[in-house]
Design an enzyme around this catalytic site. Structure first.
Site, mmCIF file in Angstrom:
data_model
loop_
_atom_site.group_PDB
_atom_site.id
_atom_site.type_symbol
_atom_site.label_atom_id
_atom_site.label_comp_id
_atom_site.label_asym_id
_atom_site.label_seq_id
_atom_site.Cartn_x
_atom_site.Cartn_y
_atom_site.Cartn_z
ATOM 1 N N ASP A 161 0.977 -1.197 -0.076
ATOM 2 C CA ASP A 161 0.018 0.047 -0.058
ATOM 3 C C ASP A 161 0.945 1.149 -0.022
ATOM 4 O O ASP A 161 1.780 1.079 -0.517
ATOM 5 C CB ASP A 161 -0.833 0.069 1.011
ATOM 6 C CG ASP A 161 -2.255 0.483 0.842
ATOM 7 O OD1 ASP A 161 -2.261 1.928 0.624
ATOM 8 O OD2 ASP A 161 -3.253 -0.244 0.824
ATOM 9 N N HIS B 139 2.015 2.017 -3.108
ATOM 10 C CA HIS B 139 1.198 3.049 -3.863
ATOM 11 C C HIS B 139 1.915 4.438 -3.866
ATOM 12 O O HIS B 139 1.116 5.315 -4.142
ATOM 13 C CB HIS B 139 -0.146 2.984 -2.966
ATOM 14 C CG HIS B 139 -0.859 1.403 -3.209
ATOM 15 N ND1 HIS B 139 -2.150 1.309 -2.664
ATOM 16 C CD2 HIS B 139 -0.680 0.516 -3.973
ATOM 17 C CE1 HIS B 139 -2.653 0.129 -3.003
ATOM 18 N NE2 HIS B 139 -1.710 -0.453 -3.953
#
Length: 394
Positions: free
Chosen positions: A216, A239
């Site tokens: 993430d 991310h």
């Protein structure tokens, strides 16, 4: 990537040791370094004694693997405490034990935690039970984070590693004056919600000289964050570094003063990103942000402002525009390659257009057939300086 504690921290640390009156080794309290016997009580007792000491105390966690259940390092303490983590702390796998996190630091002023040891969340079993990506609301439950720093002041966290957290690796909340230096955070790229560091309701936080690769965000920034500096961070997989998501809840407050500089993003989904919800309930501001001296290598979305954020991908088209106001955002000296053709994607709110956006020396190439493109929607009079490629926002 540098992994050296700054000189001023070394000076402080050696002065601290010289004046320390108590040194605690967790093995003297019954901790067993075999990775199977529960050493939670030993570590908790060591902390309780160090925290209660009248003068500076240090806790040593020697080489070995120590099985630790949920544990709370709670203050306020009578004097500053140092933890020298040399070995590895291993989390228990049973999710029912956690309410909700693994290692928590609370209400502490003057904490030093330094390595070269590790905390291992043993998250693989938990990842298979995480349904947040399939259903953002009903099936998304909190899983244990590796380390939580809440209401912590004047702390230095350096040269430790956090691996395979069940959820976020580190959370900083309600805290101030904390430096994370030369840390390593690692989880597989497909591990859900394993954000590296999430920072919210905090001020004067520094993250520097570190390597973060997760499933993430490498670093995510929540509301009421002031004066955050991120520098010398290598991000990937993951991310990217994200501000938000913001604007969903009524009680959120402004994000002010964020600097991201001298960072690299390698094979990440995003580079630098600001994201806010449509249909939100709060009119907070996001302002005075600087993203500069950044290298992108095969990043899908290098530069993003997304004020139509919708993680479930099922949001209707008739939602109210985001009520979050974004202004004074500078993108300076950002170069590299994009794996999507839209290398710059600035989608601001129709009711609250972005103001004071500056693009200065941007050179992003599309790693495919054709030229890189930029999208700029509801961006009020962006300022373009020098070479900006792609140049659609000019």
């Amino acid at each position: 990537m540098a992994s050296i504690l700054p000189l001023d921290c070394f000076i402080f640390f050696f002065f601290f040791l010289a004046t320390s009156s108590i040194a605690i080794n967790i093995r003297d309290y019954g901790a067993v370094p075999d990775g199977s016997k529960d050493s939670t009580k030993a570590l908790q007792k060591a902390w309780n004694n160090a925290c209660a000491a009248e003068s500076n105390a240090s806790i040593e966690i020697p080489l070995g693997r120590y099985l630790i259940g949920p544990i709370m390092f709670r203050g306020p303490c009578k004097s500053p405490v140092t933890i020298h983590l040399i070995g590895t702390l291993i989390a228990k796998k049973n999710l029912a034990l956690y309410k909700p996190n693994w290692i928590e630091f609370q209400y502490i002023n003057g904490l030093i935690l330094f390595g070269p040891g590790k905390v291992d969340g043993q998250g693989a079993d938990a990842w298979t039970k995480n349904k947040c990506r399939q259903n953002h609301k009903s099936l998304c439950r909190p899983f244990p984070m590796n380390m939580v720093f809440s209401f912590v002041s004047n702390a230095n966290i350096s040269r430790i590693s956090s691996i395979n957290s069940k959820y976020f690796h580190m959370l900083v909340f309600g805290s101030n004056n904390i430096t994370f230096d030369s840390i390593t955070i690692s989880a597989p790229g497909d591990s859900p919600n394993t954000d590296g560091i999430h920072i919210a309701v905090s001020e004067n936080i520094i993250v520097q000289n570190s390597v973060i690769g997760t499933g993430d965000d490498c670093v995510s920034v929540g509301d009421k964050t002031h004066n955050l500096t991120i520098s010398g961070v290598r991000c990937g997989p993951g991310h990217g570094i994200s501000v938000g998501s913001l604007g969903r809840n009524r009680n959120e407050e402004d994000v002010v003063g964020l600097t991201i500089r001298n960072c690299s993003f390698i094979d990440t989904q995003n580079g630098v990103r600001i994201k806010t919800w449509q249909n939100g309930l709060n009119k907070l501001h996001v302002r005075d942000l600087v993203f500069e001296d950044i290298m992108m290598e095969d990043v899908e979305n290098p530069i993003v402002i997304d004020q139509k954020y919708c993680p479930s991908r099922t949001c209707p088209d008739n939602l109210r525009p985001s009520s979050v106001k974004i202004r004074n955002v500078k993108f300076n000296n950002i170069v590299g390659t994009s794996t999507s053709q839209t290398a710059i994607n600035l989608v601001c709110s129709a009711s609250n257009p972005c103001e004071g956006v500056e693009l200065n020396h941007i050179d992003l190439e599309f790693n495919g057939v054709g030229e890189a493109k930029a999208t700029c929607i509801n961006v009020k009079a962006p300022k373009v300086i020098g070479l900006v490629k792609p140049d659609n926002c000019a």
